[in-house]
Scaffold this motif. Structure first.
Motif, PDB file in Angstrom:
ATOM      1  N   GLY A 298       0.816  -1.250   0.065  1.00 33.19           N
ATOM      2  CA  GLY A 298      -0.053  -0.036   0.072  1.00 33.19           C
ATOM      3  C   GLY A 298       0.706   1.122   0.062  1.00 33.19           C
ATOM      4  O   GLY A 298       1.851   1.188   0.685  1.00 33.19           O
ATOM      5  N   ILE A 299       0.598   2.128  -1.120  1.00 33.01           N
ATOM      6  CA  ILE A 299       1.592   3.446  -1.077  1.00 33.01           C
ATOM      7  C   ILE A 299       0.977   4.406   0.038  1.00 33.01           C
ATOM      8  O   ILE A 299      -0.192   4.517   0.350  1.00 33.01           O
ATOM      9  CB  ILE A 299       1.135   3.883  -2.498  1.00 33.01           C
ATOM     10  CG1 ILE A 299       1.654   3.026  -3.348  1.00 33.01           C
ATOM     11  CG2 ILE A 299       1.703   5.391  -2.536  1.00 33.01           C
ATOM     12  CD1 ILE A 299       1.511   3.279  -5.005  1.00 33.01           C
ATOM     13  N   ASP A 300       1.961   4.902   0.597  1.00 26.15           N
ATOM     14  CA  ASP A 300       1.452   5.966   1.922  1.00 26.15           C
ATOM     15  C   ASP A 300       1.317   7.257   1.061  1.00 26.15           C
ATOM     16  O   ASP A 300       2.166   7.892   0.304  1.00 26.15           O
ATOM     17  CB  ASP A 300       3.051   6.143   2.502  1.00 26.15           C
ATOM     18  CG  ASP A 300       2.773   7.119   3.754  1.00 26.15           C
ATOM     19  OD1 ASP A 300       1.590   7.604   3.853  1.00 26.15           O
ATOM     20  OD2 ASP A 300       3.827   7.328   4.466  1.00 26.15           O
ATOM     21  N   PRO A 301       0.083   7.740   1.218  1.00 26.67           N
ATOM     22  CA  PRO A 301      -0.346   9.107   0.304  1.00 26.67           C
ATOM     23  C   PRO A 301       0.624  10.298   0.765  1.00 26.67           C
ATOM     24  O   PRO A 301       0.808  11.158  -0.129  1.00 26.67           O
ATOM     25  CB  PRO A 301      -1.738   9.147   0.735  1.00 26.67           C
ATOM     26  CG  PRO A 301      -2.410   7.847   1.330  1.00 26.67           C
ATOM     27  CD  PRO A 301      -0.860   7.311   1.877  1.00 26.67           C
ATOM     28  N   GLN A 302       1.357  10.320   1.981  1.00 26.79           N
ATOM     29  CA  GLN A 302       1.969  11.129   2.347  1.00 26.79           C
ATOM     30  C   GLN A 302       3.197  11.570   1.284  1.00 26.79           C
ATOM     31  O   GLN A 302       3.773  12.498   1.131  1.00 26.79           O
ATOM     32  CB  GLN A 302       2.390  11.047   3.624  1.00 26.79           C
ATOM     33  CG  GLN A 302       1.424  10.907   4.690  1.00 26.79           C
ATOM     34  CD  GLN A 302       0.737  12.499   5.156  1.00 26.79           C
ATOM     35  OE1 GLN A 302       0.599  13.141   4.500  1.00 26.79           O
ATOM     36  NE2 GLN A 302       0.642  12.427   6.368  1.00 26.79           N
ATOM     37  N   ARG A 303       3.653  10.385   0.867  1.00 23.90           N
ATOM     38  CA  ARG A 303       4.642  10.295   0.066  1.00 23.90           C
ATOM     39  C   ARG A 303       4.599  11.024  -1.295  1.00 23.90           C
ATOM     40  O   ARG A 303       5.517  11.586  -1.946  1.00 23.90           O
ATOM     41  CB  ARG A 303       5.092   8.890  -0.265  1.00 23.90           C
ATOM     42  CG  ARG A 303       6.215   8.641  -0.715  1.00 23.90           C
ATOM     43  CD  ARG A 303       6.721   7.168  -0.886  1.00 23.90           C
ATOM     44  NE  ARG A 303       7.564   6.587  -1.845  1.00 23.90           N
ATOM     45  CZ  ARG A 303       7.740   5.614  -2.548  1.00 23.90           C
ATOM     46  NH1 ARG A 303       7.002   4.360  -2.057  1.00 23.90           N
ATOM     47  NH2 ARG A 303       8.690   5.439  -3.254  1.00 23.90           N
ATOM     48  N   LEU A 304       3.298  11.053  -1.701  1.00 21.03           N
ATOM     49  CA  LEU A 304       2.898  11.850  -2.916  1.00 21.03           C
ATOM     50  C   LEU A 304       2.163  13.019  -2.834  1.00 21.03           C
ATOM     51  O   LEU A 304       1.876  13.600  -3.890  1.00 21.03           O
ATOM     52  CB  LEU A 304       1.825  10.808  -3.726  1.00 21.03           C
ATOM     53  CG  LEU A 304       2.726   9.484  -4.514  1.00 21.03           C
ATOM     54  CD1 LEU A 304       1.472   8.342  -4.845  1.00 21.03           C
ATOM     55  CD2 LEU A 304       3.773   9.621  -5.331  1.00 21.03           C
ATOM     56  N   HIS A 305       1.938  13.324  -1.660  1.00 19.20           N
ATOM     57  CA  HIS A 305       1.288  14.688  -1.370  1.00 19.20           C
ATOM     58  C   HIS A 305       1.743  15.761  -2.229  1.00 19.20           C
ATOM     59  O   HIS A 305       0.985  16.463  -2.920  1.00 19.20           O
ATOM     60  CB  HIS A 305       1.185  14.723   0.112  1.00 19.20           C
ATOM     61  CG  HIS A 305       0.283  15.889   0.432  1.00 19.20           C
ATOM     62  ND1 HIS A 305      -1.196  15.801   0.571  1.00 19.20           N
ATOM     63  CD2 HIS A 305       0.433  17.336   0.867  1.00 19.20           C
ATOM     64  CE1 HIS A 305      -1.730  16.781   0.845  1.00 19.20           C
ATOM     65  NE2 HIS A 305      -0.766  17.776   1.166  1.00 19.20           N
ATOM     66  N   ALA A 306       2.780  16.161  -2.146  1.00 20.08           N
ATOM     67  CA  ALA A 306       3.532  17.282  -2.691  1.00 20.08           C
ATOM     68  C   ALA A 306       3.704  17.184  -4.346  1.00 20.08           C
ATOM     69  O   ALA A 306       3.996  17.864  -5.072  1.00 20.08           O
ATOM     70  CB  ALA A 306       4.704  17.836  -2.129  1.00 20.08           C
ATOM     71  N   ALA A 307       3.773  15.823  -4.691  1.00 19.50           N
ATOM     72  CA  ALA A 307       4.097  15.507  -6.117  1.00 19.50           C
ATOM     73  C   ALA A 307       2.897  15.827  -7.135  1.00 19.50           C
ATOM     74  O   ALA A 307       2.007  15.540  -7.109  1.00 19.50           O
ATOM     75  CB  ALA A 307       4.503  14.031  -6.365  1.00 19.50           C
ATOM     76  N   ARG A 308       3.277  16.534  -8.091  1.00 20.85           N
ATOM     77  CA  ARG A 308       2.511  16.923  -9.229  1.00 20.85           C
ATOM     78  C   ARG A 308       2.158  15.761 -10.213  1.00 20.85           C
ATOM     79  O   ARG A 308       1.001  15.583 -10.830  1.00 20.85           O
ATOM     80  CB  ARG A 308       2.691  17.984  -9.890  1.00 20.85           C
ATOM     81  CG  ARG A 308       3.017  19.367  -9.033  1.00 20.85           C
ATOM     82  CD  ARG A 308       1.365  19.717  -8.766  1.00 20.85           C
ATOM     83  NE  ARG A 308       0.807  20.331 -10.053  1.00 20.85           N
ATOM     84  CZ  ARG A 308       0.412  21.637 -10.094  1.00 20.85           C
ATOM     85  NH1 ARG A 308       1.155  22.618  -9.316  1.00 20.85           N
ATOM     86  NH2 ARG A 308      -0.140  22.060 -11.250  1.00 20.85           N
ATOM     87  N   THR A 309       3.396  14.996 -10.549  1.00 25.65           N
ATOM     88  CA  THR A 309       3.602  13.944 -11.340  1.00 25.65           C
ATOM     89  C   THR A 309       4.345  12.696 -10.751  1.00 25.65           C
ATOM     90  O   THR A 309       4.885  13.023  -9.643  1.00 25.65           O
ATOM     91  CB  THR A 309       4.110  14.255 -12.785  1.00 25.65           C
ATOM     92  OG1 THR A 309       5.486  14.378 -12.420  1.00 25.65           O
ATOM     93  CG2 THR A 309       3.368  15.572 -13.471  1.00 25.65           C
ATOM     94  N   LEU A 310       4.476  11.717 -11.388  1.00 28.07           N
ATOM     95  CA  LEU A 310       5.379  10.373 -11.075  1.00 28.07           C
ATOM     96  C   LEU A 310       6.866  10.675 -11.551  1.00 28.07           C
ATOM     97  O   LEU A 310       7.448   9.771 -11.233  1.00 28.07           O
ATOM     98  CB  LEU A 310       4.565   9.297 -11.160  1.00 28.07           C
ATOM     99  CG  LEU A 310       3.299   8.903 -10.662  1.00 28.07           C
ATOM    100  CD1 LEU A 310       2.727   7.575 -11.181  1.00 28.07           C
ATOM    101  CD2 LEU A 310       3.513   8.819  -9.068  1.00 28.07           C
ATOM    102  N   GLU A 311       6.969  11.667 -12.136  1.00 25.26           N
ATOM    103  CA  GLU A 311       8.329  11.829 -12.727  1.00 25.26           C
ATOM    104  C   GLU A 311       9.576  11.750 -11.557  1.00 25.26           C
ATOM    105  O   GLU A 311       9.434  12.499 -10.553  1.00 25.26           O
ATOM    106  CB  GLU A 311       8.489  13.312 -13.496  1.00 25.26           C
ATOM    107  CG  GLU A 311       9.776  13.149 -14.605  1.00 25.26           C
ATOM    108  CD  GLU A 311       9.788  14.541 -14.895  1.00 25.26           C
ATOM    109  OE1 GLU A 311       8.911  15.166 -14.895  1.00 25.26           O
ATOM    110  OE2 GLU A 311      10.880  14.924 -15.673  1.00 25.26           O
ATOM    111  N   GLY A 312      10.278  10.850 -11.735  1.00 26.24           N
ATOM    112  CA  GLY A 312      11.333  10.657 -10.812  1.00 26.24           C
ATOM    113  C   GLY A 312      10.832   9.806  -9.371  1.00 26.24           C
ATOM    114  O   GLY A 312      11.537   9.650  -8.483  1.00 26.24           O
TER     115      GLY A 312
END
Lengths: 168, 333
Positions: free
Chosen positions: B53-67
């Motif tokens: 399960g992906i921790d949403p906090q990890r993606l919170h600030a990301a606009r895209t999945l680049e990198g």
């Protein structure tokens, strides 16, 4: 003045002609005659609705003339338009002959434009017109809106109808 | 505890909202017996996969999945290769050909995965085909978020009004148009001024045609026609007039006579056009609100209103759909 009259005729030849006689005599201008020979009343009489323009002082003379000839006058003089609706037009309302637009409704005999408001913000700007239409029934309201839709397409006007005018 | 492994396809505003709602409601969902895990997120850059399960906090600030992506797979390939139970399809909509969402949904259904989407395009283009696919593969396709955002409409008709014959649905299905018309009426703004205000607030797109020309509303009309009325309507079947020609003078004139002007979609009439709405009508809602009146044979007319768009709001409709898939399954079992 525009008036209407609901009559009941005996179902015998010549009655309709006879009922129209006094309108000629008292200079009434007949706009429409709706004759329902196949829709008899429980008494077996034939309902007729006549819309006409006349000097109101003559209405009593017409009623007397009819009654003297055995024709039943059920109702006279009241407004026969029982349904109404509102429509908004946007575009070059005035320069696309507003008189003609209104006349398309008025000339039906079953509906009339009773109220009209205009907004003309500038010469080149599209103007708006609010129309209140009254008609003899729901079906006639529908027909009037259909006429306006047609006029709108012809004159490049946006016709905005009310939601209550038609069922979903 | 039922484990639900979700693949999120599309990482825009709605995708972010879905991650956020699953995070916020994690405890509540567990109480319902659902252990919801977003195991993959896919956008055009790749896929981020984590089977725990992906921790949403990890993606919170990301606009895209680049990198951020850890797998070099996208689109249909990602749907096929990631082991999941359900696909949330939230890529950008295209009402003409339905892609890329259409291909994604087809891939998911044929792989035996449930699909929940807010993407109108695939449903406008191929609703009946997709429902058949879902049935053939023994899975469900849910799409509450496609019409009226968070406003419960499809589920209201399918669940709460079951047994009623639905005679018609009419309503305001585009918050952008409603906002523009509301501002024009209240502030006497011209159409173009109200539009720029809506654009500045992020309510309208830079290219507003999709909203103001009634295309978006027509798409929703098609979805309702096919899903609720069992029609086989296409976008071309809808008679569409937008709001560009509406003037503040016309709105003002209508108001004086007791009316609003609103962009109204109607089913089964298949029309989208500006209409006069009486000021006291339940359909006379302002701002960005959406509203729908459902005319039924037994229950009379029922009206619902709510926010038609927004990240969290749309995600809420998506999560409700996910829950309904698993709760209705429990009853079946």
């Amino acid at each position: 003045m525009r008036l209407s009259m609901d009559l009941e005729l005996q179902d015998i030849p010549g009655q309709l002609m006879q009922s129209l006689e006094p309108f000629k005599k008292y200079k009434g201008n007949i706009i429409s005659v709706v004759h329902h020979r196949d829709r008899k009343t429980p008494r077996g009489t034939v309902p007729v609705q006549i819309v006409f323009e006349i000097d109101p002082s003559n209405i009593e003379n017409i009623k007397k003339h009819l009654e003297d000839n055995g024709i039943v006058v059920v109702r006279a003089g009241e407004d026969r338009f029982i349904e109404e609706t509102s429509v908004l037009l946007i575009g070059h309302v005035l320069h696309s002959d507003l008189g003609d637009t209104i006349n398309r409704i008025d000339s039906t005999g079953f509906a009339e434009v009773e109220d009209l408001s205009l907004r003309m913000p500038g010469i080149e700007e599209p103007s708006s017109a609010y129309l209140r239409i009254r008609a003899t029934g729901k079906e006639e309201i529908g027909k009037s809106l259909s006429i306006l839709r047609h006029v709108g397409a012809e004159k490049d006007l946006l016709v905005i109808e009310p939601i209550e005018a038609e069922k979903i | 505890m039922r484990e639900v492994r979700i693949s999120l396809v599309g990482f825009g505003i709605v995708g972010h909202g879905v991650l956020e709602v699953v995070r916020r409601k994690w405890g509540l969902l567990r109480k319902m017996g659902l252990d919801m895990k977003v195991v993959s997120v896919t956008d055009i850059n790749g896929t981020l996969f984590d089977e725990t399960g992906i921790d949403p906090q990890r993606l919170h600030a990301a606009r895209t999945l680049e990198g951020i992506a850890n797998l070099d797979i996208i689109g249909k390939e990602a749907i096929q290769k990631v082991d999941s139970d359900l696909v949330v399809e939230v890529t950008p909509t295209n009402i003409v050909h339905g892609q890329p969402g259409l291909g994604h949904i087809e891939e998911a259904l044929s792989s035996g995965k449930h699909v929940v989407t807010s993407n109108k395009g695939p449903l406008v283009v191929a609703y009946n085909h997709l429902q058949e696919m879902a049935q053939d593969n023994g899975v469900m396709l849910k799409y509450e978020a496609t019409v009226g955002g968070t406003m419960p409409l499809i589920s209201l008709v399918e669940k709460n009004l079951v047994g009623n014959e639905i005679l018609g649905i009419r309503g305001i299905f585009n918050g952008t148009c409603n906002y523009i018309l509301t501002r024009m009426m209240e502030e006497k703004y011209t159409y173009s001024y109200a539009l720029t205000e809506a654009q500045d607030l992020g309510i309208a797109e830079a290219d507003p045609a999709y909203d103001v020309d009634g295309i978006d509303t027509a798409g929703k009309v098609v979805i309702l026609a096919n899903s609720i009325f069992g029609m086989t309507a296409k976008y071309e079947d809808v008679s569409v007039t937008g709001i560009r020609e509406i003037t503040p003078e016309a709105l003002n004139l209508a108001w004086e006579r007791g009316y609003h002007i609103k962009l109204i979609g109607e089913v089964p009439a298949l029309t989208v056009k500006p209409m006069l709405v009486p000021r006291r009508s339940p359909l006379a809602v302002g701002g960005t609100l959406n509203v729908a009146s459902i005319e039924t044979d037994l229950s009379g007319t029922i009206t619902v209103t709510g926010l038609g768009a927004g990240s969290i709001e749309t995600a809420s409709a998506i999560v409700s759909d996910i829950v309904s898939i698993y709760t209705s399954r429990q009853i079946d079992g």
